[in-house]
Design a protein around this motif. Structure first.
Motif, mmCIF file in Angstrom:
data_model
loop_
_atom_site.group_PDB
_atom_site.id
_atom_site.type_symbol
_atom_site.label_atom_id
_atom_site.label_comp_id
_atom_site.label_asym_id
_atom_site.label_seq_id
_atom_site.Cartn_x
_atom_site.Cartn_y
_atom_site.Cartn_z
ATOM 1 N N ARG A 193 48.457 10.363 42.089
ATOM 2 C CA ARG A 193 47.571 11.451 42.534
ATOM 3 C C ARG A 193 47.141 11.212 43.972
ATOM 4 O O ARG A 193 46.694 10.103 44.306
ATOM 5 C CB ARG A 193 46.314 11.540 41.656
ATOM 6 C CG ARG A 193 46.604 11.674 40.178
ATOM 7 C CD ARG A 193 47.320 12.971 39.875
ATOM 8 N NE ARG A 193 47.527 13.102 38.448
ATOM 9 C CZ ARG A 193 46.750 13.810 37.640
ATOM 10 N NH1 ARG A 193 45.721 14.470 38.123
ATOM 11 N NH2 ARG A 193 47.005 13.871 36.352
ATOM 12 N N ASP A 201 39.797 11.363 43.097
ATOM 13 C CA ASP A 201 39.511 12.764 43.396
ATOM 14 C C ASP A 201 38.167 13.104 42.718
ATOM 15 O O ASP A 201 38.007 12.854 41.526
ATOM 16 C CB ASP A 201 40.669 13.575 42.787
ATOM 17 C CG ASP A 201 40.470 15.069 42.856
ATOM 18 O OD1 ASP A 201 39.361 15.521 43.179
ATOM 19 O OD2 ASP A 201 41.447 15.780 42.550
ATOM 20 N N LYS A 231 45.691 18.809 47.200
ATOM 21 C CA LYS A 231 46.128 17.770 46.260
ATOM 22 C C LYS A 231 47.640 17.788 46.111
ATOM 23 O O LYS A 231 48.270 18.820 46.304
ATOM 24 C CB LYS A 231 45.520 18.026 44.873
ATOM 25 C CG LYS A 231 44.022 18.131 44.874
ATOM 26 C CD LYS A 231 43.475 18.291 43.486
ATOM 27 C CE LYS A 231 41.971 18.507 43.577
ATOM 28 N NZ LYS A 231 41.291 18.382 42.305
ATOM 29 N N ARG A 280 43.288 8.805 48.572
ATOM 30 C CA ARG A 280 42.827 9.864 49.480
ATOM 31 C C ARG A 280 43.482 9.656 50.843
ATOM 32 O O ARG A 280 43.498 8.535 51.362
ATOM 33 C CB ARG A 280 41.304 9.793 49.616
ATOM 34 C CG ARG A 280 40.746 10.805 50.593
ATOM 35 C CD ARG A 280 39.243 10.639 50.699
ATOM 36 N NE ARG A 280 38.672 11.568 51.645
ATOM 37 C CZ ARG A 280 37.401 11.591 51.986
ATOM 38 N NH1 ARG A 280 36.546 10.730 51.432
ATOM 39 N NH2 ARG A 280 36.955 12.462 52.865
ATOM 40 N N ASP A 310 37.078 15.642 41.532
ATOM 41 C CA ASP A 310 37.257 16.504 40.358
ATOM 42 C C ASP A 310 37.762 15.730 39.147
ATOM 43 O O ASP A 310 37.705 16.229 38.018
ATOM 44 C CB ASP A 310 38.282 17.621 40.647
ATOM 45 C CG ASP A 310 37.798 18.542 41.752
ATOM 46 O OD1 ASP A 310 36.567 18.684 41.916
ATOM 47 O OD2 ASP A 310 38.655 19.100 42.462
ATOM 48 N N ALA A 353 43.499 7.429 42.104
ATOM 49 C CA ALA A 353 44.090 8.321 43.119
ATOM 50 C C ALA A 353 43.968 7.672 44.484
ATOM 51 O O ALA A 353 43.212 6.717 44.674
ATOM 52 C CB ALA A 353 43.375 9.665 43.108
ATOM 53 N N ARG A 386 40.039 21.507 50.232
ATOM 54 C CA ARG A 386 40.522 20.398 49.397
ATOM 55 C C ARG A 386 41.988 20.640 49.031
ATOM 56 O O ARG A 386 42.346 21.745 48.621
ATOM 57 C CB ARG A 386 39.641 20.316 48.142
ATOM 58 C CG ARG A 386 40.017 19.309 47.100
ATOM 59 C CD ARG A 386 39.761 17.865 47.468
ATOM 60 N NE ARG A 386 38.504 17.546 48.113
ATOM 61 C CZ ARG A 386 37.337 17.279 47.499
ATOM 62 N NH1 ARG A 386 37.262 17.300 46.191
ATOM 63 N NH2 ARG A 386 36.257 16.982 48.186
ATOM 64 N N TRP A 430 44.935 13.224 47.270
ATOM 65 C CA TRP A 430 44.101 14.355 47.673
ATOM 66 C C TRP A 430 43.593 14.130 49.086
ATOM 67 O O TRP A 430 43.642 13.016 49.611
ATOM 68 C CB TRP A 430 42.937 14.575 46.700
ATOM 69 C CG TRP A 430 41.919 13.467 46.674
ATOM 70 C CD1 TRP A 430 42.019 12.274 46.016
ATOM 71 C CD2 TRP A 430 40.648 13.454 47.337
ATOM 72 N NE1 TRP A 430 40.894 11.518 46.226
ATOM 73 C CE2 TRP A 430 40.031 12.222 47.025
ATOM 74 C CE3 TRP A 430 39.965 14.352 48.157
ATOM 75 C CZ2 TRP A 430 38.777 11.873 47.511
ATOM 76 C CZ3 TRP A 430 38.707 14.018 48.639
ATOM 77 C CH2 TRP A 430 38.128 12.779 48.322
#
Ligand code: COA
Length: 158
Positions: A105, A61, A142, A71, A63, A69, A140, A107
């Motif tokens: 995670r 991500d 998540k 995607r 951020d 993570a 965005r 996203w």
């Protein structure tokens, strides 16, 4: 009956093109990231016909660049197959497969029209909507997954 299974990237192109890149060259559906180690593609079938695709690729991500993570990209269901649960089963199956890697995670950059679909499945939107010239307004989104073993797995068939 709905079912979901892993597919080679070549089986994502027709539905990506029809739903997400309509009017653009077919090559716009060939993404370099499709072959990232750990990336996987899911196809969704409705009554024996492939009706959906989704791709999950390892990518931090932006951020949280230091946190592993996945995607989600290229989530698409053919118009005449929507509302039957194909999208949900691909999403839940993909989440389960990501969870099995130990990564928690997820996203995506969601089309604004799909935000409600993701919210329904526990995703949260972050920040302001922004425009992607070829694809319209996006947001965005998540989701933090429970670690593997903390939740009963979803099947790939309903
Ligand atoms: C978004 C999309 C993938 C959903 O696929 P789908 O197969 O129609 O979704 P499902 O039938 O599995 O829907 C699951 C649930 O989400 C809801 N839902 C589906 N699309 C929704 C939307 N756009 N907004 C709000 N809720 C939605 C359904 O009503 C259903 O709710 P229920 O469980 O209470 O019955 C599909 O509509 C699509 O391909 N849209 C165009 C491309 C797109 O926007 N892709 C996402 C790119 S980020």
């Amino acid at each position: 009956m709905i079912s979901v299974k892993p597919i080679p990237r070549e089986l994502t192109y027709d539905i990506r093109h029809a739903v997400l890149r309509e009017g653009l060259p077919r090559e716009s559906c060939y993404w370099d990231t499709d072959t990232l180690p750990g990336a996987f593609h899911l196809g969704g079938w409705l009554e024996g016909r492939q009706a959906g695709v989704a791709t999950f690729q390892p990518e931090a991500d932006p951020d949280e660049p230091d946190v592993p993570a996945y995607r989600l990209r290229g989530m698409a269901v053919l118009p005449d197959a929507r509302g039957c649960g194909v999208g949900a089963l691909m999403l839940l199956s993909g989440e389960d497969r990501v969870r099995q890697t130990g990564i928690t995670r997820l996203w995506c950059d969601a089309r604004i029209g799909a935000v409600g679909f993701y919210r329904k499945h526990g995703w949260e939107s972050v920040g302001e909507a922004y425009d992607i010239p070829t694809a319209g307004l996006h947001c965005r989104m998540k989701k933090k997954l429970a670690a593997a073993g903390c939740r009963a797995g979803e099947g790939d068939t309903v």
